[in-house]
Design a protein around this motif. Structure first.
Motif, PDB file in Angstrom:
ATOM      1  N   THR A   1      -7.358   7.738   2.274  1.00 37.62           N
ATOM      2  CA  THR A   1      -7.963   7.828   3.606  1.00 37.62           C
ATOM      3  C   THR A   1      -8.663   9.172   3.681  1.00 37.62           C
ATOM      4  O   THR A   1      -8.133  10.165   3.170  1.00 37.62           O
ATOM      5  CB  THR A   1      -6.863   7.760   4.684  1.00 37.62           C
ATOM      6  OG1 THR A   1      -6.191   6.510   4.571  1.00 37.62           O
ATOM      7  CG2 THR A   1      -7.438   7.885   6.088  1.00 37.62           C
TER       8      THR A   1
ATOM      9  N   GLY B   1      -0.403   5.007   0.185  1.00 35.22           N
ATOM     10  CA  GLY B   1      -1.639   5.774   0.209  1.00 35.22           C
ATOM     11  C   GLY B   1      -1.434   7.231   0.543  1.00 35.22           C
ATOM     12  O   GLY B   1      -0.331   7.679   0.864  1.00 35.22           O
TER      13      GLY B   1
ATOM     14  N   ILE C   1       0.922   5.205   4.326  1.00 35.57           N
ATOM     15  CA  ILE C   1      -0.018   6.232   3.861  1.00 35.57           C
ATOM     16  C   ILE C   1       0.587   7.585   4.255  1.00 35.57           C
ATOM     17  O   ILE C   1       0.929   7.778   5.429  1.00 35.57           O
ATOM     18  CB  ILE C   1      -1.394   6.057   4.536  1.00 35.57           C
ATOM     19  CG1 ILE C   1      -2.003   4.704   4.155  1.00 35.57           C
ATOM     20  CG2 ILE C   1      -2.332   7.215   4.181  1.00 35.57           C
ATOM     21  CD1 ILE C   1      -3.188   4.285   5.032  1.00 35.57           C
TER      22      ILE C   1
ATOM     23  N   ASN D   1      -2.195   4.217  -4.381  1.00 42.27           N
ATOM     24  CA  ASN D   1      -3.157   3.130  -4.613  1.00 42.27           C
ATOM     25  C   ASN D   1      -4.148   2.990  -3.456  1.00 42.27           C
ATOM     26  O   ASN D   1      -4.917   2.034  -3.407  1.00 42.27           O
ATOM     27  CB  ASN D   1      -2.436   1.797  -4.895  1.00 42.27           C
ATOM     28  CG  ASN D   1      -1.590   1.323  -3.716  1.00 42.27           C
ATOM     29  OD1 ASN D   1      -1.734   1.807  -2.594  1.00 42.27           O
ATOM     30  ND2 ASN D   1      -0.710   0.359  -3.970  1.00 42.27           N
ATOM     31  N   SER D   2      -4.121   3.955  -2.537  1.00 45.90           N
ATOM     32  CA  SER D   2      -5.020   3.896  -1.376  1.00 45.90           C
ATOM     33  C   SER D   2      -5.332   5.322  -0.936  1.00 45.90           C
ATOM     34  O   SER D   2      -4.457   6.194  -1.017  1.00 45.90           O
ATOM     35  CB  SER D   2      -4.302   3.146  -0.250  1.00 45.90           C
ATOM     36  OG  SER D   2      -5.023   3.206   0.952  1.00 45.90           O
TER      37      SER D   2
ATOM     38  N   HIS E   1      -8.490   3.148   3.413  1.00 49.23           N
ATOM     39  CA  HIS E   1      -8.270   2.865   4.831  1.00 49.23           C
ATOM     40  C   HIS E   1      -9.204   3.795   5.606  1.00 49.23           C
ATOM     41  O   HIS E   1      -9.106   5.020   5.484  1.00 49.23           O
ATOM     42  CB  HIS E   1      -6.802   3.103   5.205  1.00 49.23           C
ATOM     43  CG  HIS E   1      -6.527   2.847   6.657  1.00 49.23           C
ATOM     44  ND1 HIS E   1      -6.671   1.602   7.236  1.00 49.23           N
ATOM     45  CD2 HIS E   1      -6.162   3.687   7.656  1.00 49.23           C
ATOM     46  CE1 HIS E   1      -6.389   1.686   8.528  1.00 49.23           C
ATOM     47  NE2 HIS E   1      -6.083   2.940   8.807  1.00 49.23           N
TER      48      HIS E   1
ATOM     49  N   ARG F   1       0.840  -1.197   0.000  1.00 45.12           N
ATOM     50  CA  ARG F   1       0.000   0.000   0.000  1.00 45.12           C
ATOM     51  C   ARG F   1       0.878   1.251   0.000  1.00 45.12           C
ATOM     52  O   ARG F   1       1.846   1.351   0.737  1.00 45.12           O
ATOM     53  CB  ARG F   1      -0.883  -0.007   1.249  1.00 45.12           C
ATOM     54  CG  ARG F   1      -1.935   1.085   1.248  1.00 45.12           C
ATOM     55  CD  ARG F   1      -2.669   1.116   2.575  1.00 45.12           C
ATOM     56  NE  ARG F   1      -3.389  -0.094   2.888  1.00 45.12           N
ATOM     57  CZ  ARG F   1      -4.715  -0.239   2.832  1.00 45.12           C
ATOM     58  NH1 ARG F   1      -5.471   0.761   2.463  1.00 45.12           N
ATOM     59  NH2 ARG F   1      -5.271  -1.389   3.168  1.00 45.12           N
TER      60      ARG F   1
ATOM     61  N   GLN G   1      -8.924   2.369  -6.133  1.00 46.69           N
ATOM     62  CA  GLN G   1      -7.996   2.503  -5.001  1.00 46.69           C
ATOM     63  C   GLN G   1      -8.573   1.832  -3.756  1.00 46.69           C
ATOM     64  O   GLN G   1      -9.793   1.774  -3.565  1.00 46.69           O
ATOM     65  CB  GLN G   1      -7.767   3.997  -4.700  1.00 46.69           C
ATOM     66  CG  GLN G   1      -6.963   4.699  -5.789  1.00 46.69           C
ATOM     67  CD  GLN G   1      -6.997   6.202  -5.642  1.00 46.69           C
ATOM     68  OE1 GLN G   1      -8.077   6.800  -5.627  1.00 46.69           O
ATOM     69  NE2 GLN G   1      -5.835   6.819  -5.535  1.00 46.69           N
ATOM     70  N   MET G   2      -7.672   1.380  -2.893  1.00 51.84           N
ATOM     71  CA  MET G   2      -8.102   0.877  -1.584  1.00 51.84           C
ATOM     72  C   MET G   2      -8.496   2.075  -0.717  1.00 51.84           C
ATOM     73  O   MET G   2      -8.082   3.206  -0.981  1.00 51.84           O
ATOM     74  CB  MET G   2      -6.945   0.156  -0.887  1.00 51.84           C
ATOM     75  CG  MET G   2      -6.502  -1.108  -1.587  1.00 51.84           C
ATOM     76  SD  MET G   2      -5.104  -1.885  -0.733  1.00 51.84           S
ATOM     77  CE  MET G   2      -3.717  -0.983  -1.449  1.00 51.84           C
TER      78      MET G   2
ATOM     79  N   ALA H   1     -12.307   7.027  -4.812  1.00 54.04           N
ATOM     80  CA  ALA H   1     -11.450   5.834  -4.708  1.00 54.04           C
ATOM     81  C   ALA H   1     -11.967   4.727  -5.626  1.00 54.04           C
ATOM     82  O   ALA H   1     -11.180   4.046  -6.294  1.00 54.04           O
ATOM     83  CB  ALA H   1     -11.404   5.356  -3.262  1.00 54.04           C
TER      84      ALA H   1
END
Ligand code: XIL
Length: 486
Positions: free
Chosen positions: A91, A66, A322, A88-89, A128, A64, A125-126, A120
């Motif tokens: 929050t 992010g 992240i 790729n992530s 969190h 990850r 994208q992931m 996202a």
């Protein structure tokens, strides 16, 4: 044959030179995402502009990388493009906090949180999820509600199940409880602790597990990056929670750090939590500088980022990093830490800083600097001659105090279906994390086999895999054997 890359050379470049190379061709990261062209394209510019993004590299490695995003900034195209291209992530920096989501009891407000989730999803994208139970950015109706134990349990239950329920299947990991321990390593005197005692933590995790059994559940805090009284308190706490069967999957080290003061034992600390079976993530990384930022301070910051990122990727239980904001212009640091700033890898003009390139390289990126091409080291012994089946070529792509990263290229002699590469580790060496190959070791003997999709090679075709390892002082250059079949 192994060769060393020009990483020291790259770090020695001035920020201005890096910025210029990118600006001339692309107008910065955001424009690079669209492949726009400027007027003058030098060879260096062209190569620089083609460098893989952090997201490309992280995806290749299955880790990850992010960023925190703010819904109100998603209107800006350069912000959107950089957030989508480099990470790729995502929050929610603030949009999923209790005061935003449920400002009045029973009145949920999703528009800002939804915008980030939609973004996202559009960009594959992931997410969190940050955060469910926290003493801060908590509306007054919770903080000053004078609830009984049962009432507060009900309030927590409702908030957790409604919020997680809305995003079930969309948000894969959650900071369930944020910052429950204070700077004196004692339970923080929040309304949750005052009313329910330390059991509020276990209860919150059980509620979260019920709300979305497939989500991975984290506890998260700052100043626990190195080994200290506070991280020791967490170590005891999570060990107890696990012993009680509480469904906790991970711990987030926020990573709000000061340049030049990054704890030297981060990797050791990550390792001890990973050894408990927990996933570790660096969830809010920024490394602040006393302003004004000078070239020298930015170089120090690059080394700091490199240390943190490598510490994570060196431990197989650490799933990624992240950063807390897309660029320096969007960082919380100047507003919260007097006189400090420039804490992120991308600057306010969307230009990559030395810290960006340090992360890039830690993720296995090639600086691709034509002014400093890779040179073969004449002292390196040649690798094994082809065995007939295939040949394996080994190179160390990065090295730091206790670890290293290597890449092995497999080239088929005859066409083959499946391959196996073996070698012996040098003294003190171990493999901790590999990608694009299944790697196992027994004593010093290492065996790497293809992972299916990269097993079939026609004559002369190549594929590569990589790994991060630890070393005991220096990195050896092994002899490799490559055979067909896996
Ligand atoms: C910060 C945000 O970045 C700011 O915009 C806001 O004003 C305060 O909160 N630890 C956390 C984050 O868990 O939620 C905080 O985010 C930073 C510290």
């Amino acid at each position: 044959m192994s060769f060393t890359k020009g990483r020291r050379r790259l770090r020695g470049r001035t920020v201005g030179a890096v910025a210029l190379a990118v600006t001339l061709v692309t107008g910065g990261l955001a424009a690079a995402a669209h492949g726009q062209e400027g007027t003058r394209v030098s060879a260096e510019d062209a190569v620089q502009a083609q460098a893989a993004s952090l997201r490309d590299l992280a995806d290749q490695q299955g880790v990850r990388m992010g960023t925190a995003v703010a819904s109100h900034l998603l209107d800006q195209s350069d912000y959107r493009q950089t957030a989508a291209t480099e990470f790729n992530s995502v929050t929610h920096e603030n949009d999923l906090k209790w005061e935003t989501v449920q400002p009045q009891q029973g009145q949920f407000s999703w528009s800002n949180a939804d915008r980030v989730v939609d973004f996202a999803e559009q960009n594959n994208q992931m997410i969190h999820g940050h955060t469910l139970v926290w003493h801060s950015q908590l509306p007054s109706w919770v903080e000053n509600g004078n609830f009984s134990q049962d009432q507060l349990r009900g309030v927590m239950q409702d908030h957790i199940s409604t919020t997680m329920g809305r995003y079930r299947g969309q948000i894969g990991t959650w900071d369930v409880v944020n910052e429950p321990i204070d700077d004196n390593a004692q339970f923080r005197d929040s309304v949750f602790y005052q009313t329910l005692g330390q059991d509020f933590i276990a209860e919150a995790f059980r509620m979260a597990d019920q709300a979305d059994p497939s989500a991975r559940l984290f506890i998260n805090d700052y100043n626990i990056d190195g080994i200290n009284a506070k991280s020791d308190a967490y170590y005891e706490l999570v060990r107890d929670l696990l012993a009680q069967g509480v469904p906790i999957d991970g711990i987030g080290f926020q990573g709000h750090l000061i340049s030049g003061q990054v704890p030297s034992d981060i990797q050791q600390n990550i390792q001890r939590f990973a050894d408990l079976g927990l996933e570790v993530m660096i969830t809010e990384l920024d490394i602040r500088i006393q302003m004004p930022a000078t070239e020298q301070k930015l170089e120090q910051q690059a080394r700091d980022y490199e240390g943190v990122v490598n510490a994570c990727y060196a431990v197989s239980g650490c799933s990624g990093v992240i950063v807390w904001g897309v660029t320096d212009a969007h960082s919380w640091v100047p507003d919260h830490f007097d006189g400090q700033g420039a804490a992120l890898p991308i600057d306010s003009d969307y230009q990559q800083k030395p810290a960006y390139w340090a992360i890039h390289e830690a993720l296995g990126g090639d600086p691709a600097d034509p002014t400093d091409p890779p040179t073969e080291d004449p002292t390196d012994p040649p690798t094994d001659p082809p065995s007939g089946d295939c040949e394996a070529d080994y190179r160390v792509t990065n090295e730091w105090n206790s670890g290293f990263q290597a890449e092995v290229t497999v080239t088929a002699g005859d066409s083959l279906t499946g391959w196996t590469v073996t070698w012996n580790l040098g003294s003190g060496e171990s493999v901790s994390h590999a990608w694009n190959a299944s790697v196992s070791s027994s004593g010093s003997a290492v065996t790497a086999t293809d992972v299916g999709y990269n097993g079939t090679l026609s004559a002369g075709q190549s594929t590569a895999f990589g790994f991060v390892g630890n070393h005991g002082g220096s990195v050896s250059t092994p002899q490799l054997t490559c055979t067909s079949g896996s």
